[in-house]
Enzyme design. Structure first.
Site, short mmCIF file in Angstrom:
data_model
loop_
_atom_site.label_atom_id
_atom_site.label_comp_id
_atom_site.label_asym_id
_atom_site.label_seq_id
_atom_site.Cartn_x
_atom_site.Cartn_y
_atom_site.Cartn_z
N LYS A 144 -0.23 -4.10 45.62
CA LYS A 144 -1.61 -3.81 45.19
C LYS A 144 -2.41 -5.11 45.16
O LYS A 144 -3.57 -5.14 45.56
CB LYS A 144 -1.60 -3.17 43.80
CG LYS A 144 -3.00 -3.08 43.18
CD LYS A 144 -3.00 -2.29 41.90
CE LYS A 144 -4.40 -2.35 41.28
NZ LYS A 144 -4.59 -1.36 40.23
N HIS A 284 10.63 22.91 80.99
CA HIS A 284 9.65 23.43 80.03
C HIS A 284 10.34 24.17 78.88
O HIS A 284 9.95 25.27 78.51
CB HIS A 284 8.63 24.32 80.73
CG HIS A 284 7.78 23.55 81.70
ND1 HIS A 284 6.59 22.97 81.37
CD2 HIS A 284 8.01 23.25 82.98
CE1 HIS A 284 6.10 22.34 82.41
NE2 HIS A 284 6.93 22.49 83.42
#
Ligand SMILES: NC(=O)c1ncn([C@@H]2O[C@H](COP(=O)(O)O)[C@@H](O)[C@H]2O)c1NC=O
Length: 523
Positions: A144, A284
């Site tokens: 932070k 596919h």
């Protein structure tokens, strides 16, 4: 050199508190040599001191002993004040002075090995004890406060610290990047803890936990997605069993998004067969050939013969090591990807002649415990489909029409039933002699799938073949297409309200029909 424009801040004081001691001594020596004061916890401090590097114990800073078996050691304002003071603010600097707190410029910390402890099969109490509290608190605080503090959570980043020492500290951009990385590490850790707790500590009522977190790690960007105008990347799931995403590429062009999709389908299809060498050829995400054989080359010849037109540009998976014989066969056919558990000596060399063919050595097949699928606004989760679901064992099948199958016929039916689960629904699969001969996939009604399977097989191969249907025939029409084509035997789940009509049609045609009671939809 230090340059104020890039927000570089000198490192004067470092707090080091690491579970993983790899590279620690070298790092401590370098920090000390650069004039950095080292503050450290318990065994980290002992390791540093043991190497002859001066270090201040965290208790000396806090004026408080480490208590509760290490549960409380750095959780103190003298530490967190030093990590959280935003030194761009005079008021924060003044408060540090007022309370006798010295700022910390660098935090080096990594956490108790919670995930490894769970993976080792440890009991609940031991796992709970390995939930790091003070480490994440410090890492979050430093991340932070990246405007003032640099945070390093991975020993692999220590060389970056050494480089920063040479350049007068970390730039703001570097501290920001380190903070982002630190928050990701903490989030991954928290997700692991939360997932475990949801199952172990709060199993109440439902078989699905109230929280399910994913801690995915970017592996790499892909050239593009399903289409060239889409962007794509591969992420790894550290909590899932290793699979195709972890496969090692031995040769060929970079794997594409579609390559991964097809290779995953092929790898699953080939590994559905355990007792015999098997090959699956996928286009596919659908099979254009699956076969078992005496060896992998034999299985490949049979799988390829199913639909040589569609196999062009296909993705091949093999459930046994690739032999030189198989490599020579594959080298003759334009193939996108070949996935295998291993490649025998000389096989890769044969295939390296094909510049674009991608060769993947994949980790041993392990079904995922759960499957995820994105839907708008959410995710569907289900347990994975299994090849050993009730009803998959031919000895449990129910004969409802025709003569009982002899051993050969039953073997082909069992093969067809196992192979059909790799075909997108609605699926009808024709097989003979341990190989698919006609695959009808992805149609919106079962009659069209039956027509497609028969057409793909051609009249000669359809005659005398066996058929598998991934779900029941809702009407007799789909079955009649197969009967008219000369199919000898059919395996299907049953369960339609018109089962009687379907069974009557099979009986009338003298076709053997077994019901499995289990469905294998695949969408
Ligand atoms: N409780 C605390 O105040 C605390 N502060 C730091 N730790 C962890 O203790 C480990 C280092 O301890 P040691 O230096 O004693 O081996 C690090 O993994 C760090 O994340 C803590 N331990 C667990 O919560």
């Amino acid at each position: 050199m230090s340059s104020p424009e890039d927000g570089r801040r000198p490192i004067r004081r470092a707090l080091v508190s690491v579970y993983d001691k790899n590279g620690l001594v070298e790092l401590a020596r370098a920090l000390h040599a650069a004039g950095v004061e080292l503050v450290s916890t318990g065994s980290t401090a002992a390791t540093i001191a043991g190497a002859g590097v001066p270090v201040t114990a965290v208790e000396t800073v806090t004026g408080f002993p480490e208590i509760l078996d290490g549960r409380v050691k750095t959780l103190h304002p003298k530490i967190h004040g030093g990590l959280l003071a935003d030194l761009r603010k005079d008021s924060h600097a003044a408060q540090l002075d007022e309370h006798g707190i010295v700022g910390i410029d660098l935090l080096v910390s990594n956490l108790y090995p919670f995930q490894a402890t769970v993976a080792s099969g440890a009991g609940v109490d031991e796992c709970v004890e390995q939930i790091d509290i003070g480490g994440p608190a410090m890492v979050r605080a430093a991340a932070k406060n990246h405007a003032s503090v640099a945070v390093v959570t991975d020993p692999a980043a220590y060389p970056m610290v050494l480089a920063a020492l040479d350049y007068g500290g970390f730039s703001l951009a570097q501290r920001r990047a380190l903070a982002a990385r630190a928050f990701a590490d903490i989030a991954e850790y928290d997700v692991a803890v939360a997932n475990w707790c949801a199952v172990q500590l709060d199993p109440e009522g439902t078989e699905w936990p109230a929280f399910a977190g994913l801690g995915l790690r970017a592996q790499r960007a892909l050239r593009y997605g399903e289409n060239p105008h889409q962007q794509a990347a591969l992420y790894l799931d550290p909590d899932a069993p290793a699979g195709l995403a972890q496969a090692e590429q031995l040769h060929g062009k970079e794997m594409s998004y579609n390559n991964y999709v097809d290779a995953d389908a092929a790898w699953r299809a080939a590994n559905d067969f355990v007792d015999q060498p098997a090959v699956a050829i996928i286009k596919h995400a659908n099979p254009c050939g699956i076969a078992v054989g005496a060896d992998v080359a034999d299985a490949h010849r049979k799988a390829h013969a199913c639909d040589p037109v569609s196999a062009y540009g296909g993705v091949i998976a093999v459930n046994r090591p690739v032999t030189v014989e198989l490599a020579k066969q594959v080298a003759e056919i334009f193939t996108e990807v070949l996935v295998a558990p291993e490649f025998e000596a000389g096989a890769v060399e044969v295939l390296q002649a094909k510049k674009n063919l991608r060769l993947l050595r994949a980790p041993a097949w392990a079904p995922p415990p759960a499957e995820w699928r994105q839907v708008g606004g959410g995710v569907l989760v289900q347990t994975a489909d299994r090849v050993d679901a009730p009803g998959d064992d031919p000895t449990a099948w129910r004969l409802v029409a025709g003569e009982p199958a002899d051993d050969d016929l039953l073997r082909d039916l069992a093969f067809a039933w196992r192979a059909v689960r790799s075909v997108k629904s609605n699926a009808i699969l024709l097989a003979a002699d341990g190989a698919t001969v006609g695959v009808g996939m992805g149609q919106v009604n079962r009659v069209d799938s039956a027509h497609l399977a028969v057409n793909r097989a051609g009249a000669d191969r359809a005659r005398g073949s066996v058929a598998a249907s991934d779900a029941f025939f809702p009407f007799a029409d789909g079955l009649k297409v197969l009967v008219d084509a000369g199919v000898r035997a059919v395996v299907q789940p049953g369960g339609s309200i018109r089962d009687d009509e379907v069974i009557a049609a099979a009986t009338e045609a003298g076709v053997t029909m077994y019901l499995t009671g289990t469905r294998h939809f695949f969408h």
